[in-house]
Every structure is written in C-alpha cells, then in structure tokens.
Design a protein around this motif. Structure first.
Motif, PDB file in Angstrom:
ATOM      1  N   THR A  20     -14.289  22.776 -10.854  1.00 26.68           N
ATOM      2  CA  THR A  20     -15.078  23.950 -10.476  1.00 26.68           C
ATOM      3  C   THR A  20     -16.552  23.609 -10.290  1.00 26.68           C
ATOM      4  O   THR A  20     -17.388  24.497 -10.147  1.00 26.68           O
ATOM      5  N   GLY A  21     -16.864  22.337 -10.258  1.00 27.51           N
ATOM      6  CA  GLY A  21     -18.258  21.899 -10.204  1.00 27.51           C
ATOM      7  C   GLY A  21     -19.000  22.253  -8.931  1.00 27.51           C
ATOM      8  O   GLY A  21     -20.212  22.431  -8.954  1.00 27.51           O
ATOM      9  N   ALA A  22     -18.318  22.377  -7.806  1.00 25.91           N
ATOM     10  CA  ALA A  22     -19.005  22.595  -6.531  1.00 25.91           C
ATOM     11  C   ALA A  22     -18.548  23.869  -5.836  1.00 25.91           C
ATOM     12  O   ALA A  22     -18.541  23.941  -4.615  1.00 25.91           O
ATOM     13  N   VAL A  23     -18.151  24.867  -6.628  1.00 24.44           N
ATOM     14  CA  VAL A  23     -17.680  26.120  -6.039  1.00 24.44           C
ATOM     15  C   VAL A  23     -18.428  27.298  -6.665  1.00 24.44           C
ATOM     16  O   VAL A  23     -19.001  27.177  -7.743  1.00 24.44           O
ATOM     17  N   ASP A  24     -18.393  28.440  -5.978  1.00 25.83           N
ATOM     18  CA  ASP A  24     -19.029  29.642  -6.507  1.00 25.83           C
ATOM     19  C   ASP A  24     -18.216  30.180  -7.689  1.00 25.83           C
ATOM     20  O   ASP A  24     -17.103  29.739  -7.950  1.00 25.83           O
ATOM     21  N   ALA A  25     -18.799  31.133  -8.401  1.00 26.72           N
ATOM     22  CA  ALA A  25     -18.186  31.660  -9.624  1.00 26.72           C
ATOM     23  C   ALA A  25     -16.807  32.262  -9.372  1.00 26.72           C
ATOM     24  O   ALA A  25     -15.879  32.058 -10.166  1.00 26.72           O
ATOM     25  N   ARG A  26     -16.652  33.005  -8.279  1.00 30.65           N
ATOM     26  CA  ARG A  26     -15.355  33.644  -7.978  1.00 30.65           C
ATOM     27  C   ARG A  26     -14.272  32.590  -7.732  1.00 30.65           C
ATOM     28  O   ARG A  26     -13.176  32.677  -8.288  1.00 30.65           O
ATOM     29  N   THR A  27     -14.599  31.586  -6.919  1.00 26.05           N
ATOM     30  CA  THR A  27     -13.629  30.525  -6.639  1.00 26.05           C
ATOM     31  C   THR A  27     -13.348  29.727  -7.903  1.00 26.05           C
ATOM     32  O   THR A  27     -12.207  29.350  -8.171  1.00 26.05           O
ATOM     33  N   GLY A  28     -14.370  29.496  -8.716  1.00 25.76           N
ATOM     34  CA  GLY A  28     -14.184  28.789  -9.981  1.00 25.76           C
ATOM     35  C   GLY A  28     -13.216  29.516 -10.894  1.00 25.76           C
ATOM     36  O   GLY A  28     -12.368  28.895 -11.541  1.00 25.76           O
ATOM     37  N   ALA A  29     -13.331  30.830 -10.943  1.00 26.79           N
ATOM     38  CA  ALA A  29     -12.407  31.628 -11.762  1.00 26.79           C
ATOM     39  C   ALA A  29     -10.981  31.513 -11.226  1.00 26.79           C
ATOM     40  O   ALA A  29     -10.024  31.436 -12.014  1.00 26.79           O
ATOM     41  N   GLN A  30     -10.825  31.492  -9.906  1.00 23.47           N
ATOM     42  CA  GLN A  30      -9.494  31.348  -9.307  1.00 23.47           C
ATOM     43  C   GLN A  30      -8.900  29.974  -9.627  1.00 23.47           C
ATOM     44  O   GLN A  30      -7.719  29.866  -9.974  1.00 23.47           O
ATOM     45  N   VAL A  31      -9.711  28.938  -9.505  1.00 23.45           N
ATOM     46  CA  VAL A  31      -9.239  27.581  -9.811  1.00 23.45           C
ATOM     47  C   VAL A  31      -8.851  27.494 -11.283  1.00 23.45           C
ATOM     48  O   VAL A  31      -7.802  26.945 -11.626  1.00 23.45           O
ATOM     49  N   THR A  32      -9.674  28.065 -12.153  1.00 26.33           N
ATOM     50  CA  THR A  32      -9.378  28.061 -13.584  1.00 26.33           C
ATOM     51  C   THR A  32      -8.048  28.748 -13.864  1.00 26.33           C
ATOM     52  O   THR A  32      -7.228  28.247 -14.638  1.00 26.33           O
ATOM     53  N   GLU A  33      -7.811  29.876 -13.232  1.00 24.19           N
ATOM     54  CA  GLU A  33      -6.551  30.593 -13.442  1.00 24.19           C
ATOM     55  C   GLU A  33      -5.356  29.780 -12.935  1.00 24.19           C
ATOM     56  O   GLU A  33      -4.306  29.746 -13.580  1.00 24.19           O
ATOM     57  N   ILE A  34      -5.510  29.123 -11.799  1.00 25.80           N
ATOM     58  CA  ILE A  34      -4.433  28.271 -11.277  1.00 25.80           C
ATOM     59  C   ILE A  34      -4.113  27.164 -12.272  1.00 25.80           C
ATOM     60  O   ILE A  34      -2.941  26.899 -12.583  1.00 25.80           O
ATOM     61  N   LEU A  35      -5.138  26.512 -12.797  1.00 25.26           N
ATOM     62  CA  LEU A  35      -4.920  25.432 -13.763  1.00 25.26           C
ATOM     63  C   LEU A  35      -4.270  25.965 -15.040  1.00 25.26           C
ATOM     64  O   LEU A  35      -3.379  25.325 -15.605  1.00 25.26           O
ATOM     65  N   ARG A  36      -4.694  27.145 -15.494  1.00 28.30           N
ATOM     66  CA  ARG A  36      -4.071  27.766 -16.681  1.00 28.30           C
ATOM     67  C   ARG A  36      -2.587  28.010 -16.455  1.00 28.30           C
ATOM     68  O   ARG A  36      -1.752  27.708 -17.311  1.00 28.30           O
ATOM     69  N   GLU A  37      -2.252  28.565 -15.306  1.00 33.29           N
ATOM     70  CA  GLU A  37      -0.848  28.852 -14.992  1.00 33.29           C
ATOM     71  C   GLU A  37      -0.030  27.571 -14.910  1.00 33.29           C
ATOM     72  O   GLU A  37       1.092  27.513 -15.423  1.00 33.29           O
ATOM     73  N   LEU A  38      -0.580  26.551 -14.273  1.00 27.56           N
ATOM     74  CA  LEU A  38       0.131  25.275 -14.171  1.00 27.56           C
ATOM     75  C   LEU A  38       0.411  24.707 -15.558  1.00 27.56           C
ATOM     76  O   LEU A  38       1.521  24.251 -15.850  1.00 27.56           O
ATOM     77  N   ASN A  39      -0.598  24.745 -16.424  1.00 29.22           N
ATOM     78  CA  ASN A  39      -0.433  24.221 -17.776  1.00 29.22           C
ATOM     79  C   ASN A  39       0.583  25.031 -18.559  1.00 29.22           C
ATOM     80  O   ASN A  39       1.435  24.476 -19.249  1.00 29.22           O
ATOM     81  N   ARG A  40       0.541  26.356 -18.443  1.00 33.38           N
ATOM     82  CA  ARG A  40       1.523  27.218 -19.130  1.00 33.38           C
ATOM     83  C   ARG A  40       2.937  26.936 -18.654  1.00 33.38           C
ATOM     84  O   ARG A  40       3.886  27.068 -19.415  1.00 33.38           O
ATOM     85  N   ASP A  41       3.061  26.526 -17.377  1.00 31.74           N
ATOM     86  CA  ASP A  41       4.376  26.233 -16.811  1.00 31.74           C
ATOM     87  C   ASP A  41       4.831  24.806 -17.090  1.00 31.74           C
ATOM     88  O   ASP A  41       5.844  24.361 -16.558  1.00 31.74           O
ATOM     89  N   GLY A  42       4.060  24.065 -17.907  1.00 35.67           N
ATOM     90  CA  GLY A  42       4.490  22.736 -18.321  1.00 35.67           C
ATOM     91  C   GLY A  42       3.829  21.576 -17.605  1.00 35.67           C
ATOM     92  O   GLY A  42       4.134  20.424 -17.904  1.00 35.67           O
ATOM     93  N   GLN A  43       2.925  21.846 -16.667  1.00 35.79           N
ATOM     94  CA  GLN A  43       2.226  20.758 -15.971  1.00 35.79           C
ATOM     95  C   GLN A  43       1.222  20.120 -16.926  1.00 35.79           C
ATOM     96  O   GLN A  43       0.433  20.825 -17.557  1.00 35.79           O
ATOM     97  N   THR A  44       1.259  18.805 -17.035  1.00 35.20           N
ATOM     98  CA  THR A  44       0.293  18.101 -17.852  1.00 35.20           C
ATOM     99  C   THR A  44      -0.984  17.919 -17.051  1.00 35.20           C
ATOM    100  O   THR A  44      -0.949  17.452 -15.911  1.00 35.20           O
ATOM    101  N   LEU A  45      -2.115  18.307 -17.636  1.00 36.06           N
ATOM    102  CA  LEU A  45      -3.415  18.205 -16.977  1.00 36.06           C
ATOM    103  C   LEU A  45      -4.310  17.251 -17.737  1.00 36.06           C
ATOM    104  O   LEU A  45      -4.327  17.257 -18.966  1.00 36.06           O
ATOM    105  N   LEU A  46      -5.065  16.455 -17.007  1.00 35.08           N
ATOM    106  CA  LEU A  46      -6.178  15.722 -17.574  1.00 35.08           C
ATOM    107  C   LEU A  46      -7.392  16.270 -16.835  1.00 35.08           C
ATOM    108  O   LEU A  46      -7.568  16.030 -15.656  1.00 35.08           O
TER     109      LEU A  46
END
Length: 80
Positions: A20-46
């Motif tokens: 989220t380093g180079a995006v506006d706040a709204r897009t950053g929130a969307q990216v954060t939510e996508i990553l949260r959902e992926l992690n909840r669904d079992g995707q391993t994130l670094l």
C-alpha cells in the motif's frame, strides 16, 4: 492488478513488499482487505511494511526487524 497476477498460479507463499506504499488511502484499504481475505482463506503471506496497523489487520504474526535482526515476534495486535 499485481495481486491478481501473483495469485493466478496459486503460489504457496505470496510476497507483498509495501503493498500500500504507493496508493491512495481508499485503494490501500481495498488492498488491505484483499490481503486479509486471502490470509483468512489459508493463503500464506509474507508482508513487508512500515505500517504496523496494516500488519495487525492482515497477519496472524508480526516479526519486527532492526538492522537485519529479529527484535520481536508477536501475535498480530500485540505491540512489542
């Protein structure tokens, strides 16, 4: 778009360097939510970020580094 390209091959580990380093706040929130959902669904994130709040929302564990050394490893949401 980069997240979609990264996921098309269903990687065992998804690497995200300041996602989220180079995006506006709204897009950053969307990216954060996508990553949260992926992690909840079992995707391993670094996830590499300077944003502790984002790390707490997206991860189960937060590992903090300083000068290339691990200085803390805590469950997300627990400040060190």
């Amino acid at each position: 778009m980069a997240i979609a390209r990264a996921l098309v091959n269903r990687p065992a580990l998804l690497l995200a360097d300041e996602p989220t380093g180079a995006v506006d706040a709204r897009t950053g929130a969307q990216v954060t939510e996508i990553l949260r959902e992926l992690n909840r669904d079992g995707q391993t994130l670094l996830l590499v970020t300077h944003d502790r709040a984002m790390a707490d929302r997206c991860a189960g564990r937060v590992v903090e580094l300083s000068d290339g050394r691990v200085v803390a490893s805590t469950p997300a949401g627990v400040s060190s």
